[in-house]
Enzyme design. Sequence first.
Site, mmCIF file in Angstrom:
data_model
loop_
_atom_site.group_PDB
_atom_site.id
_atom_site.type_symbol
_atom_site.label_atom_id
_atom_site.label_comp_id
_atom_site.label_asym_id
_atom_site.label_seq_id
_atom_site.Cartn_x
_atom_site.Cartn_y
_atom_site.Cartn_z
ATOM 1 N N ALA A 168 -5.587 6.390 11.238
ATOM 2 C CA ALA A 168 -6.810 6.763 11.954
ATOM 3 C C ALA A 168 -7.440 5.573 12.662
ATOM 4 O O ALA A 168 -7.997 5.705 13.756
ATOM 5 C CB ALA A 168 -7.819 7.394 10.986
ATOM 6 N N ASN A 208 -4.411 9.159 1.810
ATOM 7 C CA ASN A 208 -4.781 8.614 3.120
ATOM 8 C C ASN A 208 -5.179 9.685 4.121
ATOM 9 O O ASN A 208 -6.317 9.707 4.585
ATOM 10 C CB ASN A 208 -3.611 7.814 3.707
ATOM 11 C CG ASN A 208 -3.763 6.325 3.494
ATOM 12 O OD1 ASN A 208 -4.734 5.852 2.920
ATOM 13 N ND2 ASN A 208 -2.785 5.568 3.964
ATOM 14 N N ASP A 213 0.819 -1.209 0.000
ATOM 15 C CA ASP A 213 0.000 0.000 0.000
ATOM 16 C C ASP A 213 0.857 1.265 0.000
ATOM 17 O O ASP A 213 0.471 2.288 -0.571
ATOM 18 C CB ASP A 213 -0.941 -0.002 1.208
ATOM 19 C CG ASP A 213 -2.150 -0.906 1.005
ATOM 20 O OD1 ASP A 213 -2.254 -1.534 -0.059
ATOM 21 O OD2 ASP A 213 -2.984 -0.985 1.923
ATOM 22 N N ALA A 222 -4.231 10.403 21.142
ATOM 23 C CA ALA A 222 -3.926 10.446 22.578
ATOM 24 C C ALA A 222 -4.303 11.795 23.184
ATOM 25 O O ALA A 222 -3.476 12.490 23.762
ATOM 26 C CB ALA A 222 -2.443 10.141 22.826
#
Length: 291
Positions: free
Chosen positions: A191, A147, A73, A212
């Site tokens: 994600a 992406n 990818d 976070a």
Amino acid sequence: MSKRFRHVALVGKHQARGIRPILEEIADFVTDLGLDVSLERETAENTGITDFEGLTNEELGAQCDLAIVVGGDGTMLGFARDMARQGLPLVGINQGRLGFITDISIEHYREALAPMLAGDYEMEQRAMLEGSVLRDGESIFEGLALNDVVVSRGATAAMVELRVDVGDEFVANLRADGVIIASPTGSTAYALSAGGPILHPSIAGWLLVPIASHALSNRPIVLPDHGEVRLQIVAGRDASVNFDMQSLASLLHGDLITVRRSAHQIRFLHPKGWSYYATLRRKLRWYEGVS
């Protein structure tokens, strides 16, 4: 039946061990089917393949009507972004584990490619992100991403604080390790590991996923893709922004990252009967059987 092809661009992860014989085998297979083959120039130069012409990306876009990308990818992401303005449809052959966007296994490329090159395939279009970094109102960086766009804290610094606006509306001030703006394609990448949901590629939306976050109430949110998302650095040293693999480090307080839908889309071709849900089942190892 869909469009038949005549001239194929072949691109490979040239750093991978043993890639040359694989590329030569695929190139010979394609030419035996009556199509012309050209290699992406960097692939040709780094593998030493000289039997096929090596072309720049611009030349590939002008002369070829299909690209076959051999790798993973990551290889596909880089080439897809470079070719976005060319409109070349892409087919992905994965050398290792099944990828989300390189979905033909190397072991079965012959039976998959032969009908596709004859015009028998599924086609889908994937949305892209584009944006810029503004400093004192001037653009200092522009990027394109399939992406995601990721703003993250410096390697040794504490959290980064970001002001988030969508369109003309203020959304939040986030204190976190960073924030991800992901396309539906990117929803299964960084994600996903940061706790975001999976978006089907046909959904016209983006993900905004805190990394976070200091406040547990800061949760991932799905945004419409017709507005501009703005992320402003409020606090934190040495923050960086990444448009897929394009990076700008050492952002300053006040720097503004803008993200919007690109006018360019990526066209992926898949074998007949391809299913996005089947890809998720295999890649994420979801339970497939019935009792």
